[in-house]
Motif scaffolding. Structure first.
Motif, PDB file in Angstrom:
ATOM      1  N   GLU A 142      30.805 -49.228 -43.446  1.00  0.00           N
ATOM      2  CA  GLU A 142      31.844 -49.814 -43.695  1.00  0.00           C
ATOM      3  C   GLU A 142      31.956 -51.138 -42.750  1.00  0.00           C
ATOM      4  O   GLU A 142      31.365 -51.013 -41.660  1.00  0.00           O
ATOM      5  CB  GLU A 142      33.188 -48.879 -43.601  1.00  0.00           C
ATOM      6  N   GLY A 176      34.757 -52.899 -41.663  1.00  0.00           N
ATOM      7  CA  GLY A 176      35.649 -53.068 -40.855  1.00  0.00           C
ATOM      8  C   GLY A 176      37.152 -53.672 -41.479  1.00  0.00           C
ATOM      9  O   GLY A 176      38.059 -53.923 -40.860  1.00  0.00           O
ATOM     10  N   SER A 230      37.637 -53.016 -45.074  1.00  0.00           N
ATOM     11  CA  SER A 230      38.268 -52.247 -46.116  1.00  0.00           C
ATOM     12  C   SER A 230      38.737 -51.152 -45.440  1.00  0.00           C
ATOM     13  O   SER A 230      38.166 -50.414 -44.397  1.00  0.00           O
ATOM     14  CB  SER A 230      36.895 -51.770 -47.019  1.00  0.00           C
ATOM     15  N   GLY A 231      39.549 -50.350 -45.978  1.00  0.00           N
ATOM     16  CA  GLY A 231      40.234 -49.262 -45.555  1.00  0.00           C
ATOM     17  C   GLY A 231      41.323 -49.228 -44.581  1.00  0.00           C
ATOM     18  O   GLY A 231      41.174 -50.111 -43.572  1.00  0.00           O
ATOM     19  N   GLN A 261      42.398 -48.509 -36.303  1.00  0.00           N
ATOM     20  CA  GLN A 261      41.557 -48.725 -37.409  1.00  0.00           C
ATOM     21  C   GLN A 261      40.090 -48.145 -37.281  1.00  0.00           C
ATOM     22  O   GLN A 261      39.497 -47.622 -37.965  1.00  0.00           O
ATOM     23  CB  GLN A 261      41.721 -50.252 -37.320  1.00  0.00           C
ATOM     24  N   LEU A 281      37.941 -45.665 -39.380  1.00  0.00           N
ATOM     25  CA  LEU A 281      36.851 -46.044 -39.899  1.00  0.00           C
ATOM     26  C   LEU A 281      35.783 -44.944 -39.548  1.00  0.00           C
ATOM     27  O   LEU A 281      34.707 -44.783 -40.100  1.00  0.00           O
ATOM     28  CB  LEU A 281      36.410 -47.231 -39.869  1.00  0.00           C
ATOM     29  N   ARG A 282      35.846 -44.458 -38.373  1.00  0.00           N
ATOM     30  CA  ARG A 282      34.760 -43.614 -37.685  1.00  0.00           C
ATOM     31  C   ARG A 282      35.124 -42.497 -38.564  1.00  0.00           C
ATOM     32  O   ARG A 282      34.291 -41.718 -38.969  1.00  0.00           O
ATOM     33  CB  ARG A 282      35.178 -43.399 -36.245  1.00  0.00           C
ATOM     34  N   TRP A 341      36.086 -41.876 -41.665  1.00  0.00           N
ATOM     35  CA  TRP A 341      35.901 -42.292 -42.890  1.00  0.00           C
ATOM     36  C   TRP A 341      34.317 -42.332 -43.165  1.00  0.00           C
ATOM     37  O   TRP A 341      33.823 -41.548 -44.030  1.00  0.00           O
ATOM     38  CB  TRP A 341      36.417 -43.588 -43.426  1.00  0.00           C
ATOM     39  N   THR A 342      33.479 -42.904 -42.260  1.00  0.00           N
ATOM     40  CA  THR A 342      32.124 -43.019 -42.433  1.00  0.00           C
ATOM     41  C   THR A 342      31.516 -41.618 -42.282  1.00  0.00           C
ATOM     42  O   THR A 342      30.532 -41.287 -42.983  1.00  0.00           O
ATOM     43  CB  THR A 342      31.467 -44.140 -41.492  1.00  0.00           C
ATOM     44  N   PHE A 381      30.905 -50.060 -39.157  1.00  0.00           N
ATOM     45  CA  PHE A 381      31.039 -48.732 -38.677  1.00  0.00           C
ATOM     46  C   PHE A 381      29.856 -48.094 -39.711  1.00  0.00           C
ATOM     47  O   PHE A 381      29.826 -48.114 -40.908  1.00  0.00           O
ATOM     48  CB  PHE A 381      32.221 -48.121 -39.146  1.00  0.00           C
TER      49      PHE A 381
END
Length: 266
Positions: free
Chosen positions: A131, A133, A135-136, A164, A168-169, A171-172, A227
């Motif tokens: 990702e 950084g 998006s999301g 954030q 993202l951590r 999500w990935t 990420f």
């Protein structure tokens, strides 16, 4: 299979590890590159908005060029297919696999904007997610994909940047696991506990009945605000090696969280 490619495949197989390639796509691919793609890949490129389509094409051209190093065939000679989804048995959204030439090689591709990351191994199924950084948003998606304990950690963070990063951590890591399993985002992401407060690597239990194995998940260094997370079978002990398509003969074993892989521009 030629001697050079045989060594490439053999080194990966003998190590039991994962090679992680990373790059960027800038501008339209050259005509010669587009000719490497299958008719199906070119059709996907044309269906997407122009910028997204060109990035899709650039990433898939890079994938073919990288995999040809292991498979001993020209990039245009690689044939891809999909395995049925282990959750619903739908063959249309299962894991992408190489169907020709026959191989034990497993791979997984992820891209975000112009950035792409490709994981390659012979030691079981692998999943990777990147990702950029931008998006999301924790405010918009956290309650849909994070478990109660993950939300508790997220809500304990005061700084917006830290929130954030934690999102993202999460999500990935989750995406890497479900891509390794083959269910994709049809899986219940809230049921995957990926413990964003821990630096990792860590073992994550798959949430789907057909993919309830344990997975070893780790964040990968990338720089540039990206990420990246990698998932492979728990118990894997082979090295994770960073590979740069601009200097493919200079692999960088990943000793810790400080190795940086600079981008390759296709």
């Amino acid at each position: 299979m030629n001697t050079t490619t045989g060594r490439e495949y053999g080194a990966l197989r003998d190590s039991g590890g994962v090679h992680v390639w990373q790059g960027t796509t800038d501008g339209p691919p050259p005509v010669a590159g587009l000719q490497l793609l299958s008719a199906a890949e070119r059709a996907v490129m044309r269906r997407r908005p122009r910028a997204d389509g060109l990035r899709y094409a650039g990433a898939h051209i890079a994938v073919r060029r990288v995999l040809s190093r292991y498979l001993g065939v020209a990039p245009a000679g690689i044939r891809f297919g999909t395995e049925p989804c282990p959750w619903c048995a739908d063959p249309d959204h299962g894991r992408p696999v190489v169907v020709g030439p026959p191989t034990a090689l497993d791979f997984n591709l992820s891209h975000a904007g112009p950035h792409w990351v490709l994981a390659v191994t012979t030691a079981g199924q692998v999943g990777v997610d990147v990702e950029d950084g931008r998006s999301g948003s924790p405010a918009g998606a956290a309650s849909l994909v994070m478990s109660e304990s993950e939300l508790t950690h997220l809500n304990s963070l005061v700084d917006d940047g830290a929130r954030q990063a934690a999102f993202l951590r999460c999500w990935t890591r989750k995406e890497a696991v479900v891509k390794a399993i083959g269910t994709g985002i049809t899986a219940d992401l809230k049921a995957l506990e990926v413990r964003p407060e821990q630096a990792g690597p860590l073992v994550v239990r798959g949430s789907e009945p057909a993919g309830a194995d344990d997975w070893l998940v780790q964040d990968l260094p990338s720089g540039r605000g990206l990420f990246v997370a990698l998932a492979r079978p728990a118990g894997s002990t082979g090295p994770v090696v960073l590979r740069d398509p601009r200097s493919p003969e200079r692999p960088v074993p990943l000793p810790g969280a400080h190795s940086i892989l600079e981008p390759f521009r296709s």
